[in-house]
Motif scaffolding. Structure first.
Motif, PDB file in Angstrom:
ATOM      1  N   ARG A 170     -10.193 -52.907  15.812  1.00 25.99           N
ATOM      2  CA  ARG A 170     -11.148 -52.192  16.656  1.00 25.99           C
ATOM      3  C   ARG A 170     -12.548 -52.446  16.103  1.00 25.99           C
ATOM      4  N   VAL A 171     -13.439 -52.876  16.978  1.00 30.04           N
ATOM      5  CA  VAL A 171     -14.787 -53.269  16.570  1.00 30.04           C
ATOM      6  C   VAL A 171     -15.793 -52.366  17.275  1.00 30.04           C
ATOM      7  N   TYR A 172     -16.649 -51.706  16.487  1.00 28.91           N
ATOM      8  CA  TYR A 172     -17.664 -50.802  17.027  1.00 28.91           C
ATOM      9  C   TYR A 172     -19.047 -51.393  16.772  1.00 28.91           C
ATOM     10  N   GLN A 173     -19.824 -51.530  17.811  1.00 35.85           N
ATOM     11  CA  GLN A 173     -21.194 -52.028  17.678  1.00 35.85           C
ATOM     12  C   GLN A 173     -22.066 -51.346  18.729  1.00 35.85           C
ATOM     13  N   GLY A 190     -21.007 -52.487  13.394  1.00 34.25           N
ATOM     14  CA  GLY A 190     -21.316 -51.529  12.343  1.00 34.25           C
ATOM     15  C   GLY A 190     -20.071 -51.018  11.647  1.00 34.25           C
ATOM     16  N   PHE A 191     -18.940 -51.038  12.387  1.00 32.59           N
ATOM     17  CA  PHE A 191     -17.692 -50.513  11.827  1.00 32.59           C
ATOM     18  C   PHE A 191     -16.531 -51.282  12.437  1.00 32.59           C
ATOM     19  N   ILE A 192     -15.585 -51.670  11.593  1.00 28.86           N
ATOM     20  CA  ILE A 192     -14.383 -52.378  12.046  1.00 28.86           C
ATOM     21  C   ILE A 192     -13.162 -51.712  11.429  1.00 28.86           C
ATOM     22  N   GLU A 193     -12.148 -51.533  12.239  1.00 32.65           N
ATOM     23  CA  GLU A 193     -10.909 -50.901  11.779  1.00 32.65           C
ATOM     24  C   GLU A 193      -9.743 -51.832  12.074  1.00 32.65           C
ATOM     25  N   CYS A 194      -8.928 -52.110  11.062  1.00 34.75           N
ATOM     26  CA  CYS A 194      -7.778 -53.010  11.223  1.00 34.75           C
ATOM     27  C   CYS A 194      -6.494 -52.290  10.823  1.00 34.75           C
ATOM     28  N   HIS A 195      -5.474 -52.435  11.643  1.00 31.97           N
ATOM     29  CA  HIS A 195      -4.146 -51.918  11.313  1.00 31.97           C
ATOM     30  C   HIS A 195      -3.126 -53.036  11.500  1.00 31.97           C
ATOM     31  N   ARG A 196      -2.346 -53.272  10.475  1.00 31.73           N
ATOM     32  CA  ARG A 196      -1.282 -54.284  10.545  1.00 31.73           C
ATOM     33  C   ARG A 196      -0.038 -53.666   9.901  1.00 31.73           C
ATOM     34  N   LEU A 197       0.860 -53.198  10.746  1.00 31.69           N
ATOM     35  CA  LEU A 197       2.035 -52.468  10.290  1.00 31.69           C
ATOM     36  C   LEU A 197       3.294 -53.192  10.743  1.00 31.69           C
TER      37      LEU A 197
END
Length: 318
Positions: free
Chosen positions: A225-228, A140-147
């Motif tokens: 980060r994957v939220y389901q 339902g929601f995915i968060e990606c960080h690439r720093l």
């Protein structure tokens, strides 16, 4: 007897140097030589690998079956076109080209010439991604960080096509359906192009993805980060590890959260990628590289993101 593929590397800067080194270790490859516009560097890498330096790219192309192209993005179109026209299979570093239309032309040319064209989206070959894929189901929601800290190399493109495109490609490969809406913000800091960007993408499946990429950070971070329903998965690409929290039902209508720590194997992503390219040429049906078509789709979304950033900043799209 296993067929040996004759390979060359065009562009032996930061990435191309590693391409040449790894090709020299693959059992089904004969590294013929390298080429670079920087003669000194070209000779240095050739000597390191025990092969010949070619100042004339066409001479190298006449002696090989396949090439890795690791030149600046601005000349991907010209260089890859020449390689395909000379009958070579091509693995080109991401992004596939500077413009979508240019990438589409490369894909079409590869079809006409019946050559393999793959794109170096290396994160697809990270060992932890293989572990992650079967654990992702209807997120339902995915968060990606690439720093990443600032590096002068690679600044011929913006941070979206430099770094964020890795995560865009991964999202497109997860089967989330067509993109319904994109919002993007970003700004230049050290260069004339966006160095930091934040993007929100809504997919037809209902999944909302929030991506942040920066090439001006004080440290490195590569996480998704994957939220389901009943599961939260945090994946560290750099550490090749993940933490999975899963809801487990108990008697009496209660539940507990079970935490699992998962490690990917120690395989090197670039070695996996290059071996996959070679195995594709050899006709191995299990080899699954990132196709030219997939490279174009990742570039298409990245281009849309950059356009939205520029519109918000009051600039015309480049």
């Amino acid at each position: 007897m296993t067929q040996s593929i004759r390979v060359g590397v065009i562009g032996v800067g930061h990435l191309g140097r590693h391409h040449a080194r790894i090709y020299g270790t693959l059992p089904s490859v004969t590294l013929v030589g390298v080429s670079d516009t920087d003669t000194l560097r070209g000779h240095m890498v050739a000597d390191e690998c025990g092969v010949r330096y070619f100042q004339d790219v066409d001479e190298l192309l006449s002696l090989v079956d396949a090439v890795s192209v690791a030149v600046p993005t601005s000349v991907h179109g010209v260089v890859v076109t020449n390689c395909l026209q000379r009958g070579c299979h091509v693995l080109v570093e991401k992004p596939i080209a500077s413009h979508v239309w240019e990438g589409e032309q490369l894909v079409e040319l590869a079809k006409v010439r019946e050559r393999i064209l793959q794109v170096g989206h290396i994160e697809r070959f990270n060992p932890i991604v293989e572990v992650m894929r079967p654990l992702v189901s209807q997120p339902g929601f995915i968060e990606c960080h690439r720093l990443s800290p600032f590096q002068p190399r690679g600044t011929d493109v913006d941070v979206v096509r430099d770094l964020m495109i890795h995560d865009l490609d991964l999202l497109l490969s997860l089967g989330l359906g067509p993109i319904m809406q994109v919002e993007a913000r970003g700004m230049p800091v050290f260069t004339d192009l966006p160095d930091i960007a934040n993007v929100r993408i809504l997919f037809e499946s209902g999944c909302l993805a929030n991506l942040t990429a920066s090439r001006i950070s004080t440290g490195r971070l590569r996480k998704i980060r994957v939220y389901q329903r009943d599961r939260y998965l945090s994946v560290d690409f750099g550490g090749k590890e993940a933490v999975m929290n899963t809801r487990r039902s108990l008697e009496g209508g209660t539940f507990e959260v079970e935490t699992q720590h998962i490690k990917g194997d120690e395989g090197d992503a670039l070695t996996r990628e290059l071996d996959c390219f070679i195995q594709s040429i050899l006709g191995n049906p299990s080899a699954r590289g990132v196709s030219g078509e997939e490279g174009v789709e990742a570039l298409r979304v990245a281009t849309q993101v950059v356009s939205l950033i520029q519109q918000h900043a009051g600039h015309s799209p480049r």
